[in-house]
Motif scaffolding. Structure first.
Motif, PDB file in Angstrom:
ATOM      1  N   ALA A 283       0.832  -1.209   0.000  1.00 26.77           N
ATOM      2  CA  ALA A 283       0.000   0.000   0.000  1.00 26.77           C
ATOM      3  C   ALA A 283       0.863   1.254   0.000  1.00 26.77           C
ATOM      4  O   ALA A 283       0.567   2.239  -0.710  1.00 26.77           O
ATOM      5  CB  ALA A 283      -0.923  -0.011   1.214  1.00 26.77           C
ATOM      6  N   PRO A 296      -7.467   1.553   5.632  1.00 23.07           N
ATOM      7  CA  PRO A 296      -8.483   0.618   6.130  1.00 23.07           C
ATOM      8  C   PRO A 296      -9.293   1.225   7.263  1.00 23.07           C
ATOM      9  O   PRO A 296      -8.788   2.020   8.062  1.00 23.07           O
ATOM     10  CB  PRO A 296      -7.663  -0.572   6.624  1.00 23.07           C
ATOM     11  CG  PRO A 296      -6.344  -0.453   5.946  1.00 23.07           C
ATOM     12  CD  PRO A 296      -6.112   1.012   5.765  1.00 23.07           C
ATOM     13  N   ALA A 312      -5.390  -3.093   3.311  1.00 23.48           N
ATOM     14  CA  ALA A 312      -5.567  -2.143   2.208  1.00 23.48           C
ATOM     15  C   ALA A 312      -5.506  -2.837   0.853  1.00 23.48           C
ATOM     16  O   ALA A 312      -6.209  -2.448  -0.081  1.00 23.48           O
ATOM     17  CB  ALA A 312      -4.491  -1.057   2.291  1.00 23.48           C
TER      18      ALA A 312
END
Length: 512
Positions: A283, A296, A312
């Motif tokens: 991410a 998230p 994520a």
């Protein structure tokens, strides 16, 4: 387990073991005034629940956030202890006035209850080592009775693991002697004290099915019926009263709170540490390249929030996913146990099962490393390679528990415990293997207890991680990024425990 090499007189062995236990008890008494976690209040409140309320309300009470979530036999144990607590100080077991009660009477009573309950550990170790040569017997006593992990978790942090491991070692000792009915009975009792030990249940089932229920269809079915009746009787004694009161569903909900999330507050050093860090790393890189990656909503430790995922990029991990992974990791051990159900291999198989549960399980606590490090202490005396493996694993397991004791005054204690344990292990293993031979002939080259450069380098890395987290990080960053030292401990110890799992798996596969 090892075959019988000598038949020592029981009083002599008990006297020697009592010396080990006495030294450990003195250390435990000295630790009484030290730090304790919220688990002390948890168990104090459980004393109050079981003493003040009828059985039908034990698993529904919400007077405190520390609700009862252990199986019924442990609740019965709390009820038994509460009778003595009430005699010492009635406020300890008062449901409302006792909330967050921190009087010396409460602390000393609970600390002493753990020390006394360690007599079960003493007897479990005694039965597990009675048939061994004196040097090996003493070494196991040192590794288990003087375990720094048990001292940290039970007598500083506060829990009753020594009591529970006593039941486990008793069960394994009976299985190693071929007394399968008693071994199965004791394991069923253990599951009704703490259900997290159920990770080894598939190993027990396959072993008992192949070892105890052999002898043809009729005899096998009869023995299976006997074993099944014993297990049903144990579970009926534990859960029957709650079935009678219509509380069994509530008991199950309390025991299996899957909403707690994949990881504990401090990430246990297992496989999911790498999975989480991989997700965060991907991410981070994608955001650097301009991709819109939202943060998230859900937490790794707080459970799933609706349908949101705490990841994520990578797929969400569910309790079912972890269950399947644990079962898949167990399969080689189950196949080996089915093919070769020898009593002397059962301790290895159970230790491997708990390693699988630790690595791939749901919401694993760092304290669960004791589930495999204690049984592997019994295995450590069987060969030089077992000793080398245990030397590394026990250090990693103990070091992974350091974050449990985060206050400054306990820092010298945990460091001293680990250092003394390492030194004692080194000299004890060196004494045991000083005369071992490399090669098949009697004239082979003698080899002592030595670990390779990989192990030495890894253990030096433990020192580096600790120096960074304890000294360099606060100096360079102050209060910023406080999660980094914990994350480093978790990731670094996860490497060592993953190595241990691979080593155990390799030994299983080779044995086919």
């Amino acid at each position: 387990m090892m075959e019988m090499q000598e038949s020592p007189r029981t009083p002599v062995v008990m006297a020697q073991l009592s010396w080990f236990f006495g030294i450990a008890t003195i250390v435990k008494l000295l630790l009484i005034p030290s730090y304790h976690s919220t688990d002390l209040e948890v168990h104090r409140h459980w004393l109050a629940i079981t003493h003040s309320l009828p059985l039908s309300q034990w698993y529904t009470d919400e007077t405190s956030e520390w609700t009862l979530d252990y199986p019924p036999f442990f609740a019965y144990l709390e009820r038994f202890l509460s009778m003595f607590a009430h005699l010492i100080d009635p406020q300890i077991v008062h449901l409302h006035h006792g909330l967050n009660y921190k009087a010396n009477s409460a602390i000393y009573f609970q600390r002493m209850s753990v020390i006394v309950s360690d007599l079960f550990l003493l007897y479990g170790v005694y039965r597990s080592t009675l048939a061994l040569a004196s040097l090996k017997r003493n070494l196991i006593w040192l590794l288990v009775i003087w375990s720094p992990g048990l001292l940290i978790v039970d007598h500083l942090h506060f829990q009753y693991n020594g009591f529970l491991f006593g039941w486990l070692l008793l069960s394994l000792s009976f299985l190693a002697q071929g007394r399968d009915v008693m071994g199965g009975f004791l394991f069923a009792v253990l599951l009704c004290f703490k259900h997290l030990f159920a990770v080894a249940a598939p190993v027990y089932f396959v072993y008992l099915l192949r070892h105890y229920c052999r002898g043809g269809l009729v005899r096998g079915f009869a023995r299976l019926s006997v074993m099944g009746a014993i297990v049903v009787a144990v579970f009926a004694a534990a859960y029957g009263p709650f079935v009678y009161h219509g509380q069994i569903q509530q008991v199950i909900r309390r025991m299996f709170p899957f909403g707690r999330g994949l990881c504990h507050a401090y990430w246990a050093p297992n496989f999911w540490v790498f999975y989480i860090m991989l997700d965060k790393g991907i991410a981070f890189l994608l955001r650097k390249f301009g991709f819109n990656i939202p943060a998230p909503v859900a937490s790794f430790t707080g459970g799933l929030v609706g349908d949101a995922s705490p990841f994520a990029i990578l797929p969400r991990v569910t309790p079912l996913t972890t269950f399947i992974m644990v079962l898949l990791a167990l399969l080689p051990c189950l196949f080996r146990t089915w093919k070769d159900p020898r009593p002397r291999l059962i301790v290895r198989s159970v230790a491997y099962a708990y390693t699988c549960g630790f690595l791939f399980g749901w919401h694993v606590h760092e304290k669960a490393s004791l589930h495999f490090s204690i049984p592997l202490a019994i295995v450590a005396v069987e060969s030089l390679e077992d000793a080398k493996h245990y030397f590394l694993l026990s250090i990693v397991s103990c070091y992974s528990l350091f974050p449990l004791l985060y206050e400054a005054q306990e820092y010298p204690i945990k460091v001293l415990l680990l250092l003394l344990h390492t030194i004692l292990m080194w000299f004890s293993f060196s004494a045991q293997y000083s005369g071992s031979l490399r090669g098949d002939k009697e004239g082979g080259e003698k080899q002592g207890f030595e670990v390779g450069w990989v192990t030495k380098s890894y253990l030096m890395g433990v020192v580096v991680v600790e120096i960074w987290g304890q000294f360099l990080h606060p100096y360079l960053f102050g209060d910023k990024l406080p999660f980094v030292p914990l994350m480093l401990i978790s990731m670094y110890c996860a490497i060592g425990i993953l190595y241990s799992w691979i080593w155990q798996l390799k030994s299983i596969l080779i044995s086919f």
